[in-house]
Design an enzyme around this catalytic site. Structure first.
Site, PDB file in Angstrom:
ATOM      1  N   CYS A 123       0.827  -1.209   0.000  1.00 12.86           N
ATOM      2  CA  CYS A 123       0.000   0.000   0.000  1.00 12.86           C
ATOM      3  C   CYS A 123       0.862   1.259   0.000  1.00 12.86           C
ATOM      4  O   CYS A 123       0.516   2.256  -0.640  1.00 12.86           O
ATOM      5  CB  CYS A 123      -0.920   0.003   1.218  1.00 12.86           C
ATOM      6  SG  CYS A 123      -2.311  -1.151   1.096  1.00 12.86           S
ATOM      7  N   CYS A 204      -8.044  -2.796  -4.051  1.00  7.63           N
ATOM      8  CA  CYS A 204      -7.312  -3.563  -5.055  1.00  7.63           C
ATOM      9  C   CYS A 204      -7.875  -4.978  -5.137  1.00  7.63           C
ATOM     10  O   CYS A 204      -8.302  -5.556  -4.130  1.00  7.63           O
ATOM     11  CB  CYS A 204      -5.834  -3.602  -4.705  1.00  7.63           C
ATOM     12  SG  CYS A 204      -4.999  -2.003  -4.832  1.00  7.63           S
ATOM     13  N   CYS A 207      -6.693  -7.895  -2.741  1.00  7.62           N
ATOM     14  CA  CYS A 207      -6.920  -7.716  -1.306  1.00  7.62           C
ATOM     15  C   CYS A 207      -8.375  -7.397  -0.975  1.00  7.62           C
ATOM     16  O   CYS A 207      -8.686  -6.902   0.115  1.00  7.62           O
ATOM     17  CB  CYS A 207      -6.010  -6.609  -0.758  1.00  7.62           C
ATOM     18  SG  CYS A 207      -4.246  -6.957  -0.954  1.00  7.62           S
ATOM     19  N   CYS A 230      -5.436   1.526   4.064  1.00  4.90           N
ATOM     20  CA  CYS A 230      -4.308   1.460   3.135  1.00  4.90           C
ATOM     21  C   CYS A 230      -3.164   2.364   3.560  1.00  4.90           C
ATOM     22  O   CYS A 230      -2.043   2.221   3.076  1.00  4.90           O
ATOM     23  CB  CYS A 230      -4.761   1.836   1.729  1.00  4.90           C
ATOM     24  SG  CYS A 230      -5.369   3.525   1.576  1.00  4.90           S
TER      25      CYS A 230
END
Length: 247
Positions: A123, A204, A207, A230
């Site tokens: 991240c 994302c 994830c 994040c």
């Protein structure tokens, strides 16, 4: 005319802005923030996620020239990329696509597998660092954070200090989930296609998983890990990790 960088100390400006706009609506706060000299040069940061269309629509109504920074981590769902393009065209937004540094990706994540070993490091590489670079020209940025999302966000104000000298603007701080749904319905705004497929919070692709009925809306983000943010949002230099639903 573009706003100049404010001369008054940041913390004084934040206190005054919250006092001045304490009883304003979300769209009034956003409109004032874009033109108030105590705020300065402002950009919006959007994930083009599940609830992002609300603020994007407000910006399009108030001032379409407002820079909208979109972080393409290069690991997003294809549906998010398509949704970003659709909204940018429909709302005539001034979108700037931000991507990770190519040389840093090659050095730190050459196989695109960093997220499996260290999600925080991934991240930082793909979100936090690119955003910090993109925000350098700005005095403030707009977020979609809300009090109902829990954790550190329960006491969220319209304006807050961010980093060493930047301001974070949270026009939807006092909104409820019902407010968000009603705004989308009343303005006939298109939903992110993944919401109907069980993704109430979208990040994302590697994830993010589907969320079952009755689960917390952010249960699908970094499932099985303590990680809940994040790293884009900080308080006193530390990553904010709220327990409730996310932006």
């Amino acid at each position: 005319m573009p706003l100049e960088a404010p001369a008054i100390p940041r913390d004084e400006r934040v206190a005054e802005l919250n006092r001045r706009y304490a009883h304003n609506s979300a769209i009034n706060v956003l409109e004032h923030a874009l033109y108030d000299p105590n705020v300065g040069r402002t950009a919006m940061v959007s994930s083009f996620g599940a609830e992002s269309v609300v603020l994007l629509h407000m910006v399009s109504v108030i001032d379409r020239t407002t820079p909208v920074l979109f972080l393409d981590t290069e690991m997003l769902f294809p549906e998010t990329i398509d949704y970003q393009r659709e909204l940018a065209a429909r709302l005539q937004l001034n979108v700037e696509i931000i991507t990770p540094d190519r040389s840093e990706l090659f050095l730190r994540d050459p196989n695109n597998r960093l997220h499996t070993a260290n999600a925080d490091a991934c991240c930082a590489l793909r979100k936090t660092e690119p955003l910090e670079r993109a925000l350098q020209p700005f005095d403030a940025w707009i977020t979609g954070r809300k009090r109902f999302q829990g954790g550190e966000r329960t006491g969220l104000e319209f304006f807050e200090a961010d980093g060493t000298d930047r301001i974070k603007i949270n026009p939807l701080a006092h909104w409820t989930p019902e407010d968000v749904r009603e705004y989308m319905t009343n303005n006939r705004l298109p939903r992110h296609p993944l919401v109907a497929r069980g993704y109430p919070s979208i990040g994302c692709a590697p994830c993010t998983t589907r969320v079952a009925e009755g689960e917390d809306p952010r249960a699908g983000r970094w499932r099985g890990e303590e990680k809940t943010e994040c790293g884009i949002h900080f308080e006193n230099g530390k990553v904010v990790r709220p327990k409730g639903a996310g932006q």
